[in-house]
Enzyme design. Structure first.
Site, PDB file in Angstrom:
ATOM      1  N   TYR A 120       1.064  -1.471  -0.095  1.00  0.00           N
ATOM      2  CA  TYR A 120       0.124  -0.372  -0.049  1.00  0.00           C
ATOM      3  C   TYR A 120       0.911   1.387  -0.259  1.00  0.00           C
ATOM      4  O   TYR A 120      -0.004   2.507  -0.255  1.00  0.00           O
ATOM      5  CB  TYR A 120      -0.509   0.105   1.314  1.00  0.00           C
ATOM      6  CG  TYR A 120      -2.193  -0.755   0.591  1.00  0.00           C
ATOM      7  CD1 TYR A 120      -2.782  -1.119  -0.164  1.00  0.00           C
ATOM      8  CD2 TYR A 120      -3.197  -0.230   1.933  1.00  0.00           C
ATOM      9  CE1 TYR A 120      -3.709  -1.846  -0.467  1.00  0.00           C
ATOM     10  CE2 TYR A 120      -4.475  -0.639   1.739  1.00  0.00           C
ATOM     11  CZ  TYR A 120      -4.542  -1.616   0.448  1.00  0.00           C
ATOM     12  OH  TYR A 120      -6.107  -2.351  -0.273  1.00  0.00           O
ATOM     13  N   LYS A 169       6.407 -14.067   5.796  1.00  0.00           N
ATOM     14  CA  LYS A 169       6.942 -14.960   5.075  1.00  0.00           C
ATOM     15  C   LYS A 169       8.593 -14.515   5.247  1.00  0.00           C
ATOM     16  O   LYS A 169       9.008 -14.260   4.557  1.00  0.00           O
ATOM     17  CB  LYS A 169       6.557 -15.246   3.522  1.00  0.00           C
ATOM     18  CG  LYS A 169       6.894 -15.601   2.755  1.00  0.00           C
ATOM     19  CD  LYS A 169       6.719 -16.642   2.445  1.00  0.00           C
ATOM     20  CE  LYS A 169       7.350 -18.119   2.179  1.00  0.00           C
ATOM     21  NZ  LYS A 169       6.707 -19.357   1.991  1.00  0.00           N
ATOM     22  N   ASP A 217       2.072 -18.955   3.729  1.00  0.00           N
ATOM     23  CA  ASP A 217       1.618 -20.855   3.064  1.00  0.00           C
ATOM     24  C   ASP A 217       1.084 -21.301   4.422  1.00  0.00           C
ATOM     25  O   ASP A 217      -0.054 -21.875   3.724  1.00  0.00           O
ATOM     26  CB  ASP A 217       2.984 -20.870   1.743  1.00  0.00           C
ATOM     27  CG  ASP A 217       3.773 -21.236   2.622  1.00  0.00           C
ATOM     28  OD1 ASP A 217       4.058 -19.874   3.426  1.00  0.00           O
ATOM     29  OD2 ASP A 217       4.838 -22.010   1.835  1.00  0.00           O
ATOM     30  N   ASP A 254      -4.505  -9.919   2.800  1.00  0.00           N
ATOM     31  CA  ASP A 254      -5.278  -9.655   1.336  1.00  0.00           C
ATOM     32  C   ASP A 254      -5.489 -10.604   1.211  1.00  0.00           C
ATOM     33  O   ASP A 254      -6.836 -10.929   1.025  1.00  0.00           O
ATOM     34  CB  ASP A 254      -4.824  -9.070   0.544  1.00  0.00           C
ATOM     35  CG  ASP A 254      -5.936  -8.227  -0.883  1.00  0.00           C
ATOM     36  OD1 ASP A 254      -6.966  -8.257   0.097  1.00  0.00           O
ATOM     37  OD2 ASP A 254      -5.297  -7.047  -1.853  1.00  0.00           O
TER      38      ASP A 254
END
Length: 421
Positions: free
Chosen positions: A149, A219, A285, A309
């Site tokens: 963003y 991550k 993940d 998101d």
């Protein structure tokens, strides 16, 4: 007439008739706004009689604003949200062409609404692709101002992209760019301050609501200095600022290393018995898989923008889809908060009576809770669940339910209101 909400020493001071600026939005926004307001008004009347009431005040943004003012996001609209602190909006269409990249992002950035809060729960009767949707009860804290963003990108072929490429190769000694002549670049800023304020609010939210855990989703195994730092800053903050109220997986691992598995397990069990919030982390993940297989293991989720998101949409799908998923953009420090429908403008069904107002209604429920009007919020949740249980729904859910009764947008709002009364 109404009165202003103010903030004093970090606490909202809410009058009995707060002025609430609202944006109808584009497309189906015009269809769902008034029915949603009617539902909220009915719940407030049921809970408090005539002693409390929302004073709705329309402000302009999107296509309607452009037609009247030549500006998709007028300064007057921003001023109204700043003046009254708390507002609500329907979906807005991002203008095609130059100018504002996204009206929604512009609102969040201008008011520094750094928390995107998405609660995810299942309503009895709503179709779900998972076997036990009743086990899903999560609250997503998605960082709203950094990461993607922040919008720092350079397109291949552009002079700035060439300068950036040359800087990385010649000044920073980068050798990882596989095809330098045709590569576009994006930068994801993740700051300590931005991470800490989000994680702090997520932990406080869990403590205030007696929720069992906060999961830091990242991550960091690959992006060690951005997403990995987010995780480490989160653990540091939890252990330094919330020592009496939390137990972190990092502490668990340290105990396990020093004393062994049994001692570590005892410490974890003792933390749970005493009601401490468990702070843990999961690779993104792995989280997307684990939230499907073991949704009961996760309560509050704290994560960065892009991960948030992905996570928000997957969790919404687990309980019926984004059409019934609420959302809010909040700055807990300044008190600014804009509650919003999380879906798009769906112009193809605008004006047809097919739109589901549930996302905006439930965002209104979040707003009532933010104001401290919890009794009214509970009335809406109960009444909506009755509507779903009786299979009296709008076209999106009707298509997935056997034996359902098809209702228009207005009729669905009427059904909820009848359940309230």
């Amino acid at each position: 007439m109404g009165s202003k909400i103010i903030i004093n020493n970090g606490k909202l001071q809410v009058p009995d008739n707060p002025i609430i600026p609202f944006i109808k939005g584009d497309g189906i926004g015009k269809d769902i706004t008034v029915p949603s307001q009617r539902v909220l008004n009915a719940a407030i009347e049921k809970a408090y009689g005539d002693s409390k009431k929302l004073a709705w005040k329309e402000v302009l943004a999107g296509e309607k604003a452009y037609k009247k003012t030549g500006n998709y996001l007028p300064e007057d609209t921003l001023a109204e949200f700043k003046k009254y602190l708390v507002g609500i909006k329907g979906p807005l269409q991002t203008p095609v062409g130059g100018g504002i990249r996204s009206l929604n992002v512009a609102l969040r950035q201008t008011l520094d609404l750094y928390v995107c809060l998405r609660p995810v729960r299942w309503f009895k009767g709503v179709p779900s692709p998972i076997r036990y949707p009743s086990l899903v009860d999560m609250h997503i804290f998605r960082e709203n101002t950094e990461d993607i963003y922040a919008g720092i990108e350079f397109m291949t072929g552009d002079e700035k992209a060439q300068k950036f490429r040359d800087f990385l190769i010649n000044e920073m000694g980068s050798t990882q760019i596989r095809f330098p002549e045709t590569t576009s670049f994006g930068i994801k800023p993740i700051s300590k301050e931005g991470s800490e304020r989000l994680i702090r609010d997520a932990i406080q939210y869990a403590i205030d609501r007696n929720l069992p855990s906060v999961t830091l989703v990242h991550k960091g195994n690959i992006m060690k200095f951005t997403e990995g730092a987010f995780k480490n800053w989160g653990y540091d903050l939890a252990e330094n600022e919330f020592e009496a109220d939390v137990f972190t997986w990092r502490q668990y691992e340290n105990i396990q290393t020093e004393k062994g598995q049994i001692d570590a397990q005892k410490a974890l069990e003792e933390a749970k018995k005493t009601g401490k919030v468990i702070i843990k982390d999961v690779i993104t993940d792995a989280f997307l898989q684990d939230s499907l297989l073991h949704p009961y293991d996760h309560s509050v989720i704290a994560t960065m923008n892009l991960n948030g998101d992905y996570v928000s949409d997957q969790l919404a799908a687990m309980v019926g889809g984004i059409g019934i998923s609420p959302g809010a953009n909040i700055n807990y420090q300044s008190g600014y908060a804009i509650f919003e429908a999380t879906h798009g403008t769906a112009p193809n069904i605008a004006g047809t009576g097919k739109a589901n107002p549930s996302s905006l209604i439930l965002s209104g429920v979040m707003m009532l809770e933010y104001l401290g009007w919890n009794e009214a919020a509970e009335h809406v949740l109960d009444a909506m669940e009755h509507a779903f249980s009786k299979r009296r729904v709008t076209s999106d859910l009707y298509a997935m339910m056997e034996g359902a009764t098809l209702l228009t947008t207005t009729e669905f709002a009427d059904e909820i209101i009848s359940n309230i009364h």
